[in-house]
Design a protein around this motif. Structure first.
Motif, PDB file in Angstrom:
ATOM      1  N   LEU A  23       0.805  -1.228   0.000  1.00  0.00           N
ATOM      2  CA  LEU A  23       0.000   0.000   0.000  1.00  0.00           C
ATOM      3  C   LEU A  23       0.839   1.280   0.000  1.00  0.00           C
ATOM      4  N   PRO A  24       1.939   1.360   0.755  1.00  0.00           N
ATOM      5  CA  PRO A  24       2.748   2.588   0.692  1.00  0.00           C
ATOM      6  C   PRO A  24       3.315   2.871  -0.703  1.00  0.00           C
ATOM      7  N   LEU A  25       3.549   1.841  -1.480  1.00  0.00           N
ATOM      8  CA  LEU A  25       4.022   2.047  -2.854  1.00  0.00           C
ATOM      9  C   LEU A  25       2.927   2.620  -3.745  1.00  0.00           C
ATOM     10  N   LEU A  26       1.694   2.233  -3.465  1.00  0.00           N
ATOM     11  CA  LEU A  26       0.573   2.663  -4.300  1.00  0.00           C
ATOM     12  C   LEU A  26       0.186   4.116  -4.096  1.00  0.00           C
ATOM     13  N   LYS A  28       2.206   6.602  -3.842  1.00  0.00           N
ATOM     14  CA  LYS A  28       3.197   7.525  -4.416  1.00  0.00           C
ATOM     15  C   LYS A  28       2.643   8.170  -5.675  1.00  0.00           C
ATOM     16  N   PRO A  29       3.050   9.409  -5.965  1.00  0.00           N
ATOM     17  CA  PRO A  29       2.583  10.076  -7.187  1.00  0.00           C
ATOM     18  C   PRO A  29       3.034   9.312  -8.429  1.00  0.00           C
ATOM     19  N   GLY A  30       2.201   9.320  -9.437  1.00  0.00           N
ATOM     20  CA  GLY A  30       2.552   8.701 -10.710  1.00  0.00           C
ATOM     21  C   GLY A  30       2.137   7.253 -10.861  1.00  0.00           C
ATOM     22  N   VAL A  31       1.531   6.665  -9.839  1.00  0.00           N
ATOM     23  CA  VAL A  31       1.069   5.278  -9.958  1.00  0.00           C
ATOM     24  C   VAL A  31      -0.147   5.274 -10.885  1.00  0.00           C
ATOM     25  N   PRO A  32      -0.163   4.407 -11.886  1.00  0.00           N
ATOM     26  CA  PRO A  32      -1.291   4.384 -12.832  1.00  0.00           C
ATOM     27  C   PRO A  32      -2.633   4.122 -12.132  1.00  0.00           C
ATOM     28  N   ALA A  69       9.325   0.598   2.037  1.00  0.00           N
ATOM     29  CA  ALA A  69       8.137  -0.130   1.615  1.00  0.00           C
ATOM     30  C   ALA A  69       8.473  -1.611   1.473  1.00  0.00           C
ATOM     31  N   LEU A  70       7.488  -2.429   1.680  1.00  0.00           N
ATOM     32  CA  LEU A  70       7.603  -3.882   1.596  1.00  0.00           C
ATOM     33  C   LEU A  70       8.602  -4.440   2.603  1.00  0.00           C
ATOM     34  N   THR A  71       8.812  -3.716   3.686  1.00  0.00           N
ATOM     35  CA  THR A  71       9.654  -4.213   4.765  1.00  0.00           C
ATOM     36  C   THR A  71       8.819  -4.220   6.028  1.00  0.00           C
ATOM     37  N   CYS A 102      -4.997  10.131  -2.691  1.00  0.00           N
ATOM     38  CA  CYS A 102      -5.143   8.944  -3.522  1.00  0.00           C
ATOM     39  C   CYS A 102      -6.525   8.335  -3.262  1.00  0.00           C
ATOM     40  N   PRO A 103      -7.555   8.770  -4.003  1.00  0.00           N
ATOM     41  CA  PRO A 103      -8.926   8.360  -3.703  1.00  0.00           C
ATOM     42  C   PRO A 103      -9.169   6.850  -3.568  1.00  0.00           C
ATOM     43  N   PRO A 104      -8.632   5.994  -4.425  1.00  0.00           N
ATOM     44  CA  PRO A 104      -8.906   4.559  -4.233  1.00  0.00           C
ATOM     45  C   PRO A 104      -8.376   4.007  -2.908  1.00  0.00           C
ATOM     46  N   ILE A 105      -7.218   4.488  -2.471  1.00  0.00           N
ATOM     47  CA  ILE A 105      -6.656   4.015  -1.205  1.00  0.00           C
ATOM     48  C   ILE A 105      -7.364   4.704  -0.032  1.00  0.00           C
TER      49      ILE A 105
END
Length: 122
Positions: A23-26, A28-32, A69-71, A102-105
């Motif tokens: 989730l922290p990766l998602l 970030k700006p620029g995620v499709p 992230a992912l840790t 980030c509306p979806p998250i």
């Protein structure tokens, strides 16, 4: 895409920690947008299988102060428990600022907040 096609929700359980940690990766700006929507859809399906475990893992990932992230969360950061959230559901809003952009998250956070607000009233 293969994960989204898994037909039995119980088969999604092994991916719970991975999706929460990602989730922290998602946020970030620029995620499709398509990736955000698919991830949110996958999260919602997973929420039907193990809701509380997913909610706690998601909040702890999004409230984590470190950038790794992912840790796993660092030992010095506070991990929230189910009891913490039942007693104070507004903990769900103490997540990183990027979540609110980030509306979806953010919808996932609202879902968690709604569930724990209902639990705190009981």
């Amino acid at each position: 895409q293969r994960l989204c096609s898994v037909k039995t929700p119980s088969n999604l359980l092994p991916y719970l920690d991975v999706i929460a940690a990602a989730l922290p990766l998602l946020i970030k700006p620029g995620v499709p947008r398509q990736l955000l929507l698919r991830s949110a859809s996958f999260w919602n399906r997973l929420s039907g299988v193990a809701p509380r475990r997913l909610w706690i893992a998601s909040l702890n990932a999004l409230c984590e102060k470190s950038e790794g992230a992912l840790t796993p969360p660092s030992s010095e950061s506070k991990l929230y428990t189910e009891t913490d959230l039942v007693e104070d559901p507004l903990i769900a809003l103490r997540c990183r600022r990027e979540v609110f952009r980030c509306p979806p998250i953010f919808d996932l956070i609202i879902h968690i907040l709604t569930a724990y607000l209902a639990a705190s009233r009981a």
